[in-house]
Design a protein around this motif. Structure first.
Motif, short mmCIF file in Angstrom:
data_model
loop_
_atom_site.label_atom_id
_atom_site.label_comp_id
_atom_site.label_asym_id
_atom_site.label_seq_id
_atom_site.Cartn_x
_atom_site.Cartn_y
_atom_site.Cartn_z
N ARG A 787 0.53 -1.37 0.09
CA ARG A 787 -0.11 0.10 0.08
C ARG A 787 1.10 0.55 -0.42
NH1 ARG A 787 -2.76 3.72 3.42
NH2 ARG A 787 -4.37 3.87 3.43
N ALA A 791 1.06 3.94 -3.10
CA ALA A 791 0.96 5.21 -3.10
C ALA A 791 1.47 5.87 -4.02
CB ALA A 791 0.65 5.52 -1.52
N LEU A 810 -4.42 0.57 -6.03
CA LEU A 810 -5.21 1.30 -4.75
C LEU A 810 -6.52 1.07 -4.50
CD1 LEU A 810 -2.96 4.08 -4.31
CD2 LEU A 810 -2.94 2.81 -2.34
N LEU A 811 -7.47 1.23 -5.52
CA LEU A 811 -8.96 1.11 -5.39
C LEU A 811 -8.76 -0.15 -4.78
CD1 LEU A 811 -10.02 2.81 -8.69
CD2 LEU A 811 -10.79 3.66 -6.14
N LEU A 813 -7.57 -2.03 -3.01
CA LEU A 813 -7.06 -2.07 -1.29
C LEU A 813 -7.99 -1.34 -0.93
CD1 LEU A 813 -3.45 -1.77 -1.76
CD2 LEU A 813 -4.69 -3.39 -0.39
N GLU A 814 -8.58 -0.88 -1.91
CA GLU A 814 -9.66 0.87 -0.38
C GLU A 814 -10.51 0.19 0.26
OE1 GLU A 814 -11.27 3.96 0.83
OE2 GLU A 814 -9.58 3.73 -0.10
N LYS A 815 -11.17 -1.32 -0.19
CA LYS A 815 -12.41 -2.00 -0.03
C LYS A 815 -11.55 -3.17 1.26
CE LYS A 815 -13.99 -3.36 -4.14
NZ LYS A 815 -14.02 -4.57 -5.08
N ARG A 817 -9.88 -1.23 3.49
CA ARG A 817 -9.15 -0.14 4.57
C ARG A 817 -10.17 -0.07 5.64
NH1 ARG A 817 -10.89 5.77 2.66
NH2 ARG A 817 -13.51 5.11 3.94
N ASP A 818 -10.83 -0.49 6.33
CA ASP A 818 -10.95 0.03 7.22
C ASP A 818 -10.80 -1.82 7.70
OD1 ASP A 818 -12.96 1.51 6.72
OD2 ASP A 818 -14.58 0.28 5.86
#
Length: 826
Positions: A787, A791, A810-811, A813-815, A817-818
């Protein structure tokens, strides 16, 4: 010291001192006016001896002084541009060669961009438009050949021909239109014409002149690829001037004779293409081919055998030039013999492109058309022997265009060589090429008179088969002959070979082992080719037999080289290797992956290994592959009859029932079953993947992925990403993903954009193939490292594709993120 030389030297030194130091406009103008006396452009001219001394010794010094003083303030010392016009007159009216060299020297030495650079460039454009380039070249036509003269000519030659390149490099976007090659070289051609006119006038006046420098300019311009621009201006004008004028013809002959050998090919090819016919070419070249060995080689060998880019009219002009003079006609006969020998060579038929074979055929027929009956009779037997050998070799060819070309040429050439005998006729389908060849059949008038060439021979191959016989079998009316002629088989209707395919003398192999034997030990090239074409189908049809020899097959196919001109050789070889890998994936994939790092393999073979592994993995991971493979094999005893076996009436009834039957679901169970099945790649993914990662950082003698072989490294990264994606939801996906992320992390700072794109694609494959829960449970540290790197790449990478791939990853990985945020906190 000579008193004249001393007086001129003293006055020039004083004038240069005034020009260099004075800021008084009136004083500068009076000094320049006094120097103009030496140019002979004022009412009070200096004596001829002083003018000659000034031009020979001091003119360049004065010009360099004027260039050094050039500035906006200096030119504004007098109003209305008076000083600038007086300053420019020295360059436009003095000795042209020195003025040209100083102009080029000042432009090449000026700071870019600057006021002085643009002023000197515009002055050079005025110099060209005023016709001063003709004066530069004309001054060299009367020079005595000496060391100093040769050095001056070499310097002028380099700058005259290289002017557009030099000015373009110096001025860049500010280049004036006069310096564009498409504008400059036609101007140079016009200036050469003006100098040639001056040479002709001098010769008429009894003065000696040399065109050697003009020949060098012409040759160097043609070597630079500017034949069309220069000769497009020269040839039309010389065509008119040389008609009926012996002096102009001799000047043109001398102009071409003095071209250096290294430029002779470019000049002759340009002249042959630009001349409107053999008569003009003969007036421009004379008997050059009999005087220059280089010209003879170019005209009778290079343009006929080693190149085949000339059009048919150009070829007619070239061979017509050889036929127009009795001293050149022996070269035409020699060319015909060599053309027919090449045309009938079995090696040339196999290896030469069809375009070159057509070119040689046209050249041979044009030679035949130019030769007279007496010349042909002298060597008829030799020519007929070469022709018949060529016809036999061409009719034995498996390619229809080659056979059709042999038939057409044989008809035309035999009618020309043996007009009194029975005509040789074939039946073939006409196309544009055959019509063009038949149009070359009529002989040209010989130079001594049209009677020597004999009557025109009508084309015989263009007639339709219906014209050969009347009422389906009898000979045409009026064709009467002896009993021997009636007993011959000339009237038999030829067999139609227009739709023939490639002939096969050997039987296609029926078993996998037969293919292996044919590919390794057979000297029968047709059997070798048939084995290669049949191998893929036999492998898919007989998987058990393939597994017995899978490694041997893989080794043979990996090292297989093209021995004949097989259409689609690379595709046949690759598909066969993929089929072997799919049939025995564990052993063959592991073998190929290990060979990827072995010695004595080319980069092409290593990339072929990667392609085969990716394609085989894709095939293995495709749902329903087993069902399709079973259907491709031979039907068993209990299999249903095929559609082709169903009677026509039954097929019509079933089609009507199908269209009128209403179904209440979008897809039937059969359609869903066809798209399901186990992922065969699940069990063998490790054999494809892990051996490729084992030794990427260990260079061998001929292979270094971390060194010069970065193209293969990029392909390896893309292949690993593809294998990772095809292993989606398999048991081995997690260790594969961990190993692939470590591979990416080790190479994340690689300098090649193609490699970085492969690494970024690999990360996306990991995110798409491994379930999210397993990613978080087994690869948390690797994901955080990935990640942070993504970036940086998305913001700072110089390659646009890399930034786009990083954003996509990155999109994904956004799933997560939490779930990743708690892991990143201490």
């Amino acid at each position: 010291m000579d008193p004249v030389a001393a007086a001129v030297r003293l006055e020039v030194q004083e004038a240069v001192h005034i020009l260099s130091s004075s800021e008084d406009g009136g004083h500068i103008v009076s000094t320049l006016q006094s120097l103009r006396r030496y140019l002979g452009e004022t009412e009070t001219q200096a004596p001829p001896g002083e003018q000659e001394e000034f031009s020979r010794t001091h003119f360049s010094t004065v010009l360099r002084c004027l260039v050094g003083k050039l500035s906006p303030d200096w030119l504004d010392l007098l109003p209305d541009g008076q000083l600038e016009e007086l300053w420019a007159s020295f360059f436009l009216e003095g000795p042209a060669d020195q003025a040209f060299l100083v102009l080029m020297e000042s432009i090449e030495g000026a700071a870019s961009p600057s006021f002085r650079l643009m002023k000197m460039a515009r002055l050079l454009a005025r110099f060209l438009s005023a016709g001063r380039m003709a004066a530069v070249m004309e001054g060299q036509c009367g020079q005595q050949a000496g060391p100093a003269s040769r050095l001056l000519q070499e310097t002028l030659l380099t700058r005259v021909v290289g002017l557009p390149d030099r000015l373009g490099n110096r001025l860049q976007r500010e280049t004036l239109a006069a310096f564009f090659p498409q504008n400059y070289f036609p101007l140079l051609g016009q200036e050469v014409l003006r100098v040639l006119q001056a040479v002709v006038d001098s010769l008429r006046g009894g003065l000696d002149c040399s065109v050697s420098f003009l020949s060098q300019v012409l040759g160097k311009a043609c070597v630079h690829g500017r034949q069309k621009e220069v000769l497009g201006v020269l040839v039309p004008r010389l065509t008119v001037l040389t008609q009926g004028n012996c002096l102009w013809q001799r000047v043109c002959w001398r102009l071409v004779e003095c071209v250096p050998d290294r430029a002779m090919e470019a000049v002759l090819k340009g002249l042959v293409e630009a001349a409107p016919g053999p008569e003009v070419l003969s007036r421009l070249l004379g008997n050059l081919v009999t005087k220059s060995k280089k010209a003879q080689f170019v005209m009778t060998r290079k343009l006929l055998f080693l190149q085949y880019s000339c059009s048919t009219p150009v070829l007619q002009s070239l061979l017509g030039y050889l036929a127009m003079d009795s001293q050149r006609r022996p070269l035409l006969m020699q060319a015909l013999k060599e053309l027919l020998e090449t045309w009938g060579s079995s090696s040339a038929i196999r290896h030469a492109p069809l375009e070159q074979q057509c070119y040689v055929s046209k050249a041979a027929l044009i030679c035949l058309a130019h030769l007279g009956e007496a010349e042909l009779r002298a060597c008829r037997d030799e020519l007929l022997a070469s022709l018949m050998d060529g016809v036999k070799n061409r009719l034995d060819s498996s390619l229809p265009p080659v056979r059709r070309l042999g038939m057409t040429v044989a008809e035309v050439a035999s009618a020309r060589l043996h007009p009194e005998g029975p005509p040789l006729k074939f039946q073939y389908e006409e196309d544009e090429l055959t019509r063009e060849i038949l149009a070359l059949a009529a002989p040209w008038p010989a130079p001594d008179g049209p009677s020597e060439a004999g009557p025109p021979v009508a084309p015989v191959g263009g007639e339709s088969p219906d014209q050969e016989t009347v009422d389906g079998g009898g000979p045409q009316a009026g064709r009467e002959g002896s009993d021997s002629e009636l007993d011959s088989d000339d009237e038999l209707v030829p067999y139609d070979m227009s739709g023939d395919g490639e002939q096969r003398n050997s039987k296609t192999p029926a078993y996998v082992r037969d293919c292996l034997e044919a590919l390794t030990a057979s000297e029968d090239w047709e059997r070798w080719e048939a084995a290669l074409q049949a191998l893929e189908g036999l492998v898919l049809k007989s998987p058990a037999a393939t597994r017995e020899v899978s490694l041997e097959l893989a080794k043979v196919l990996l090292h297989l080289e093209e021995k004949t001109a097989v259409a689609g050789f690379e595709g046949l070889r690759q598909r066969a290797l993929v089929a072997v890998t799919v049939t025995d994936p564990a052993r063959v994939a592991e073998y190929l992956a290990m060979q990827f790092y072995a010695l004595n393999y080319s980069l092409r073979q290593r990339m072929d290994i990667l392609d085969v592994l990716a394609l085989a993995a894709q095939e293995l991971s495709r749902p329903g592959r087993l069902r399709r493979a079973t259907q491709q094999g031979s039907p068993g005893p209990g299999s249903q009859p095929s559609v082709a076996a169903v009677p026509a009436w039954q097929a019509v009834v079933e089609e009507r029932v199908r269209r009128k039957t209403r179904r209440f679901c979008k897809q039937g169970s059969a359609g869903r079953a066809a798209a399901t099945g186990p992922n065969e790649f699940n069990a063998v993914a490790g054999y494809f993947f892990f051996p490729l990662l084992q030794r990427f950082d260990r260079p061998v003698v001929t292979f270094d992925l971390l060194g010069d072989d970065q193209l293969v490294l990029g392909r390896l990264a893309h292949t690993l990403g593809a294998l990772m994606y095809l292993a989606v939801n398999t048991v081995v996906a997690v260790p594969m993903g961990k190993a692939l992320l470590e591979f990416v992390w080790a190479l994340r700072f690689h300098g090649d954009a193609y490699v970085r794109r492969g690494l970024l694609s690999a990360i996306s494959s990991v995110l798409l193939s491994v379930p999210a829960e397993r990613l978080l449970a087994d690869l948390p540290d690797e994901l955080l490292e990935a990640r942070s790197w993504l970036a940086d790449v998305a913001e700072q990478d110089a390659d646009e594709d890399c930034r786009l791939l990083a954003v996509k990853a990155l999109l994904l990985l956004e799933k997560l993120r939490d779930r990743l945020l708690p892991l990143s906190s201490p």
